[in-house]
Design an enzyme around this catalytic site. Sequence first.
Site, PDB file in Angstrom:
ATOM      1  N   LYS A   1      -7.478 -12.800  -6.910  1.00 27.54           N
ATOM      2  CA  LYS A   1      -8.471 -13.401  -6.009  1.00 27.54           C
ATOM      3  C   LYS A   1      -9.710 -12.512  -5.877  1.00 27.54           C
ATOM      4  CE  LYS A   1      -5.828 -13.921  -2.309  1.00 27.54           C
ATOM      5  NZ  LYS A   1      -4.493 -13.432  -2.748  1.00 27.54           N
TER       6      LYS A   1
ATOM      7  N   ARG B   1       5.272  -9.072   1.264  1.00 27.07           N
ATOM      8  CA  ARG B   1       4.035  -9.858   1.164  1.00 27.07           C
ATOM      9  C   ARG B   1       4.280 -11.142   0.373  1.00 27.07           C
ATOM     10  NH1 ARG B   1       0.256  -5.428  -1.158  1.00 27.07           N
ATOM     11  NH2 ARG B   1      -1.316  -7.061  -1.257  1.00 27.07           N
TER      12      ARG B   1
ATOM     13  N   ARG C   1      -4.172   1.640  -1.182  1.00 26.29           N
ATOM     14  CA  ARG C   1      -3.732   0.731  -0.112  1.00 26.29           C
ATOM     15  C   ARG C   1      -2.304   1.055   0.280  1.00 26.29           C
ATOM     16  NH1 ARG C   1      -5.508  -5.496  -0.995  1.00 26.29           N
ATOM     17  NH2 ARG C   1      -3.594  -5.764   0.210  1.00 26.29           N
TER      18      ARG C   1
ATOM     19  N   ARG D   1      -4.194 -18.432   5.596  1.00 23.85           N
ATOM     20  CA  ARG D   1      -2.916 -17.889   5.137  1.00 23.85           C
ATOM     21  C   ARG D   1      -1.737 -18.729   5.619  1.00 23.85           C
ATOM     22  NH1 ARG D   1      -4.529 -13.007   2.885  1.00 23.85           N
ATOM     23  NH2 ARG D   1      -2.772 -11.646   2.470  1.00 23.85           N
TER      24      ARG D   1
ATOM     25  N   ARG E   1      -1.871  -1.734  -9.702  1.00 21.42           N
ATOM     26  CA  ARG E   1      -2.993  -1.498  -8.786  1.00 21.42           C
ATOM     27  C   ARG E   1      -2.669  -0.374  -7.802  1.00 21.42           C
ATOM     28  NH1 ARG E   1      -4.950  -6.441  -5.029  1.00 21.42           N
ATOM     29  NH2 ARG E   1      -3.164  -5.843  -3.776  1.00 21.42           N
TER      30      ARG E   1
HETATM   31  P1  AMP Z   1      -5.111  -9.159   1.515  1.00 20.94           P
HETATM   32  O1  AMP Z   1      -6.145  -8.095   1.322  1.00 20.94           O
HETATM   33  O2  AMP Z   1      -5.702 -10.549   1.540  1.00 20.94           O
HETATM   34  O3  AMP Z   1      -3.971  -9.036   0.530  1.00 20.94           O
HETATM   35  O4  AMP Z   1      -4.483  -8.947   2.977  1.00 20.94           O
HETATM   36  C1  AMP Z   1      -3.815  -7.751   3.311  1.00 20.94           C
HETATM   37  C2  AMP Z   1      -3.061  -7.927   4.613  1.00 20.94           C
HETATM   38  O5  AMP Z   1      -3.984  -8.268   5.654  1.00 20.94           O
HETATM   39  C3  AMP Z   1      -2.026  -9.043   4.633  1.00 20.94           C
HETATM   40  O6  AMP Z   1      -0.772  -8.631   4.115  1.00 20.94           O
HETATM   41  C4  AMP Z   1      -1.950  -9.354   6.130  1.00 20.94           C
HETATM   42  O7  AMP Z   1      -1.210  -8.369   6.828  1.00 20.94           O
HETATM   43  C5  AMP Z   1      -3.406  -9.208   6.553  1.00 20.94           C
HETATM   44  N1  AMP Z   1      -4.160 -10.473   6.441  1.00 20.94           N
HETATM   45  C6  AMP Z   1      -5.211 -10.732   5.614  1.00 20.94           C
HETATM   46  N2  AMP Z   1      -5.692 -11.967   5.790  1.00 20.94           N
HETATM   47  C7  AMP Z   1      -4.922 -12.529   6.748  1.00 20.94           C
HETATM   48  C8  AMP Z   1      -4.891 -13.813   7.384  1.00 20.94           C
HETATM   49  N3  AMP Z   1      -5.758 -14.792   7.036  1.00 20.94           N
HETATM   50  N4  AMP Z   1      -3.952 -14.040   8.336  1.00 20.94           N
HETATM   51  C9  AMP Z   1      -3.080 -13.083   8.703  1.00 20.94           C
HETATM   52  N5  AMP Z   1      -3.026 -11.853   8.144  1.00 20.94           N
HETATM   53  C10 AMP Z   1      -3.940 -11.571   7.174  1.00 20.94           C
END
Ligand code: AMP
Length: 187
Positions: A14, A143, A132, A87, A126
């Site tokens: 993404k 996740r 991270r 999400r 990654r």
């Molecule tokens: P990402 O960078 O999109 O993989 O998001 C990393 C983490 O941020 C996720 O595992 C969640 O803990 C949190 N997160 C990101 N976007 C959302 C969302 N829309 N709703 C809830 N938690 C989120």
Amino acid sequence: MKNIVIFGAPGAGKGTQSDYIVERYGLTHISTGDLLRKEIADQTELGKRIKSIMDAGQLVSDDIVIEMIDNAIGRDTKGILFDGFPRNVAQAEVLDQLLAKHGRTLTCMVRLDVPREELIRRMLERAKTSGRSDDNEETIKHRLVEYENKTLPVAAYYNKQGKELKINGLGDIKRISEDIAHAIDSI
Ligand code: AMP
């Protein structure tokens, strides 16, 4: 003005394809993951509250991300690429309401499909450089479970609206970008 959701499992690409879409269509990139990580890096009150949740690979509460998205739509003038949001189905419903409040509609949802083994392989790769704290094997599994249980139903939500564009997310990055552009341009 286009407003687009980029959708896919963690590790589906993404972030990479967001850069391309934002550039091609002149959109504002809103990544809820990036916004939340910034709160943690800045050690804000919110950042302190959400760190352990994110480190466990769980979703943070809807209220937190919805407020961020509401603010972002309010400030934007170009059209938005939503990355990492919605999400779950509740967030998808709120997004429709927020866009309507600002006189907009969602153009489409771009869905990157990548097999599970490849997602895990990419995320572990990654992890070597991302820094991270949620890129480790244990959290990656959580996740993916969150994705399968809560996020995947969002695809059906957009499919019902006729807005889901399915893209094969496996293979050459440039080919994937071209497939995305072709799908968006054919709407
Ligand atoms: P990402 O960078 O999109 O993989 O998001 C990393 C983490 O941020 C996720 O595992 C969640 O803990 C949190 N997160 C990101 N976007 C959302 C969302 N829309 N709703 C809830 N938690 C989120």
